[in-house]
Design an enzyme around this catalytic site. Structure first.
Site, PDB file in Angstrom:
ATOM      1  CB  ILE A   1      14.650   3.006   0.764  1.00 32.86           C
ATOM      2  CG1 ILE A   1      15.688   1.905   0.489  1.00 32.86           C
ATOM      3  CG2 ILE A   1      13.759   3.262  -0.453  1.00 32.86           C
ATOM      4  CD1 ILE A   1      16.686   2.184  -0.612  1.00 32.86           C
TER       5      ILE A   1
ATOM      6  CB  SER B   1      -0.934  -0.001   1.212  1.00 32.89           C
ATOM      7  OG  SER B   1      -0.197  -0.276   2.385  1.00 32.89           O
ATOM      8  NE  ARG B   2       1.606   2.686   5.036  1.00 35.86           N
ATOM      9  CZ  ARG B   2       2.492   2.485   5.971  1.00 35.86           C
ATOM     10  NH1 ARG B   2       3.609   3.181   5.988  1.00 35.86           N
ATOM     11  NH2 ARG B   2       2.289   1.592   6.917  1.00 35.86           N
TER      12      ARG B   2
ATOM     13  CE1 TYR C   1      12.934  -3.035   9.926  1.00 35.38           C
ATOM     14  CE2 TYR C   1      15.287  -2.569   9.768  1.00 35.38           C
ATOM     15  CZ  TYR C   1      14.039  -2.659   9.176  1.00 35.38           C
ATOM     16  OH  TYR C   1      13.893  -2.372   7.838  1.00 35.38           O
TER      17      TYR C   1
ATOM     18  CB  SER D   1      17.280  -4.053   6.551  1.00 33.72           C
ATOM     19  OG  SER D   1      17.912  -2.846   6.939  1.00 33.72           O
TER      20      SER D   1
ATOM     21  CG  ASN E   1       7.879  -4.677   0.765  1.00 33.99           C
ATOM     22  OD1 ASN E   1       8.983  -4.141   0.738  1.00 33.99           O
ATOM     23  ND2 ASN E   1       6.770  -4.008   1.065  1.00 33.99           N
TER      24      ASN E   1
ATOM     25  CE  LYS F   1      13.307  -5.860   7.721  1.00 33.69           C
ATOM     26  NZ  LYS F   1      12.331  -6.260   6.687  1.00 33.69           N
TER      27      LYS F   1
HETATM   28  P1  NAP Z   1       6.439   1.389   4.950  1.00 30.46           P
HETATM   29  O1  NAP Z   1       6.446   2.600   4.086  1.00 30.46           O
HETATM   30  O2  NAP Z   1       6.243   1.562   6.414  1.00 30.46           O
HETATM   31  O3  NAP Z   1       5.327   0.362   4.375  1.00 30.46           O
HETATM   32  C1  NAP Z   1       5.143  -0.859   5.016  1.00 30.46           C
HETATM   33  C2  NAP Z   1       4.117  -1.673   4.265  1.00 30.46           C
HETATM   34  O4  NAP Z   1       3.967  -2.942   4.927  1.00 30.46           O
HETATM   35  C3  NAP Z   1       2.736  -1.044   4.241  1.00 30.46           C
HETATM   36  O5  NAP Z   1       2.112  -1.348   3.022  1.00 30.46           O
HETATM   37  C4  NAP Z   1       2.018  -1.766   5.383  1.00 30.46           C
HETATM   38  O6  NAP Z   1       0.587  -1.824   5.234  1.00 30.46           O
HETATM   39  C5  NAP Z   1       2.594  -3.141   5.256  1.00 30.46           C
HETATM   40  N1  NAP Z   1       2.510  -3.962   6.463  1.00 30.46           N
HETATM   41  C6  NAP Z   1       3.043  -3.722   7.679  1.00 30.46           C
HETATM   42  N2  NAP Z   1       2.769  -4.741   8.526  1.00 30.46           N
HETATM   43  C7  NAP Z   1       2.053  -5.649   7.798  1.00 30.46           C
HETATM   44  C8  NAP Z   1       1.473  -6.909   8.088  1.00 30.46           C
HETATM   45  N3  NAP Z   1       1.561  -7.460   9.312  1.00 30.46           N
HETATM   46  N4  NAP Z   1       0.791  -7.560   7.115  1.00 30.46           N
HETATM   47  C9  NAP Z   1       0.681  -7.028   5.876  1.00 30.46           C
HETATM   48  N5  NAP Z   1       1.211  -5.839   5.536  1.00 30.46           N
HETATM   49  C10 NAP Z   1       1.881  -5.163   6.493  1.00 30.46           C
HETATM   50  O7  NAP Z   1       7.799   0.550   4.804  1.00 30.46           O
HETATM   51  P2  NAP Z   1       8.930   0.605   3.651  1.00 30.46           P
HETATM   52  O8  NAP Z   1       9.938   1.608   4.044  1.00 30.46           O
HETATM   53  O9  NAP Z   1       8.308   0.650   2.313  1.00 30.46           O
HETATM   54  O10 NAP Z   1       9.614  -0.835   3.890  1.00 30.46           O
HETATM   55  C11 NAP Z   1       9.235  -1.987   3.151  1.00 30.46           C
HETATM   56  C12 NAP Z   1      10.179  -3.129   3.551  1.00 30.46           C
HETATM   57  O11 NAP Z   1      11.529  -2.753   3.263  1.00 30.46           O
HETATM   58  C13 NAP Z   1      10.142  -3.478   5.027  1.00 30.46           C
HETATM   59  O12 NAP Z   1      10.295  -4.867   5.204  1.00 30.46           O
HETATM   60  C14 NAP Z   1      11.335  -2.739   5.582  1.00 30.46           C
HETATM   61  O13 NAP Z   1      11.816  -3.321   6.762  1.00 30.46           O
HETATM   62  C15 NAP Z   1      12.308  -2.883   4.437  1.00 30.46           C
HETATM   63  N6  NAP Z   1      13.373  -1.887   4.423  1.00 30.46           N
HETATM   64  C16 NAP Z   1      13.096  -0.560   4.319  1.00 30.46           C
HETATM   65  C17 NAP Z   1      14.143   0.358   4.310  1.00 30.46           C
HETATM   66  C18 NAP Z   1      13.915   1.823   4.190  1.00 30.46           C
HETATM   67  O14 NAP Z   1      14.915   2.580   4.257  1.00 30.46           O
HETATM   68  N7  NAP Z   1      12.703   2.293   3.991  1.00 30.46           N
HETATM   69  C19 NAP Z   1      15.456  -0.091   4.418  1.00 30.46           C
HETATM   70  C20 NAP Z   1      15.715  -1.443   4.519  1.00 30.46           C
HETATM   71  C21 NAP Z   1      14.658  -2.333   4.527  1.00 30.46           C
HETATM   72  P3  NAP Z   1      -0.386  -0.653   5.847  1.00 30.46           P
HETATM   73  O15 NAP Z   1      -0.212   0.541   4.936  1.00 30.46           O
HETATM   74  O16 NAP Z   1      -1.755  -1.218   5.763  1.00 30.46           O
HETATM   75  O17 NAP Z   1       0.113  -0.398   7.235  1.00 30.46           O
END
Ligand code: NAP
Length: 248
Positions: A189, A15-16, A156, A143, A91, A160
């Site tokens: 990111i 969704s995001r 976290y 991550s 994801n 990971k």
């Molecule tokens: P985000 O913007 O917070 O989005 C998280 C997404 O996961 C949302 O769509 C959320 O849905 C969904 N979600 C959370 N808990 C869930 C569950 N129990 N069941 C189903 N959906 C769930 O996160 P992001 O930054 O895009 O990160 C995506 C992935 O990349 C994560 O695994 C994160 O740890 C990893 N990551 C991110 C970064 C970074 O810098 N952003 C770096 C390394 C790794 P809702 O909208 O309904 O809450």
């Protein structure tokens, strides 16, 4: 022919942020997409419509990846609707950052369940259709924090790092069935998740990145599409850092 033409993909947490970027990239590359979210119903419906404009089949499911039965029900529903599953992108993920001294059992459990147990739940559920067709690509979002550790993120980072061990084990178990399993370790990111970090932390990360910029969801989506596609047919059990050289 497009990179993912006619393949069926499940993407959790689309969704995001990064998940949404992956869904858009996959749609551009011709994949049919089942995606999930936890609570963002309106964003999910909007994404479903946006993905359909690429001429592919898309459906959003409100499904908690941390819930074992919900994950199994999701895969059953997707197979009924789409016929099979070729690609799984685990994801979905959350943070509950705090120093170990202040970390509650609940903060530990929530992160482990949403980030690590979810990967077990979904991977176990897609095993059946993937084994049946003797083909599949599983991509798990780890991550750089899982590789390196990070103060204030012990829950976290553990989740990971756990994903990396799981990814490699699945690659070893299922390689003979032509099911591949790889992990991506994104660096910094720009998404809502990182938006919660304080500016001092963000500047520290930025200074340490050789490419001198933070990453985008598209940067991660491009590598995810490669791992999902037949262009990576001989790649399994790997962790690809998408971090602008941060860990180098
Ligand atoms: P985000 O913007 O917070 O989005 C998280 C997404 O996961 C949302 O769509 C959320 O849905 C969904 N979600 C959370 N808990 C869930 C569950 N129990 N069941 C189903 N959906 C769930 O996160 P992001 O930054 O895009 O990160 C995506 C992935 O990349 C994560 O695994 C994160 O740890 C990893 N990551 C991110 C970064 C970074 O810098 N952003 C770096 C390394 C790794 P809702 O909208 O309904 O809450």
């Amino acid at each position: 022919m497009k990179l993912l033409e006619n393949k069926v993909a499940i993407i959790t947490g689309a969704s995001r942020g990064i998940g949404r970027g992956i869904a858009l990239k996959f749609a551009q590359e011709g994949a049919n997409i089942a995606f999930t979210y936890l609570s963002s119903v309106e964003k999910g419906l909007a994404l479903e419509k946006e993905l359909e404009t690429y001429g592919i089949k898309a459906k959003g499911y409100q499904s908690d990846a941390a819930d074992f039965k919900a994950a199994d029900d999701l895969v059953t529903a997707v197979v009924a609707e789409f016929g099979t599953v070729d690609i799984l992108v685990n994801n979905a993920g959350i943070t509950r950052d705090t120093l170990l001294m202040r970390m509650s059992e609940q903060q530990w459990d929530e992160v482990m369940n949403a980030n690590l147990k979810s990967v077990f739940n979904l991977t176990k559920a897609v095993q059946k259709p993937m084994l049946k067709q003797r083909k599949g690509s599983i991509i798990n979002m780890s991550s750089v924090v899982g590789v390196k550790g990070n103060p204030g993120q012990s829950n976290y980072a553990a989740s990971k790092a756990g994903i990396i061990g799981f990814t490699k084990s699945v690659a070893l178990e299922l390689g003979s069935r032509n099911i591949r399993s790889n992990a991506i370790a994104p660096g910094f990111i720009e998404t809502e998740m990182t938006g919660a970090l304080d500016e001092k932390t963000v500047q520290g990360w930025r200074d340490a990145i050789p490419l001198k910029r933070v990453g985008t969801a598209e940067d991660v989506a491009n590598v995810t599409a490669f791992l999902a596609s037949d262009n990576s047919a001989y790649v399994t059990g790997q962790v690809i850092n998408v971090c602008g050289g941060m860990l180098t």
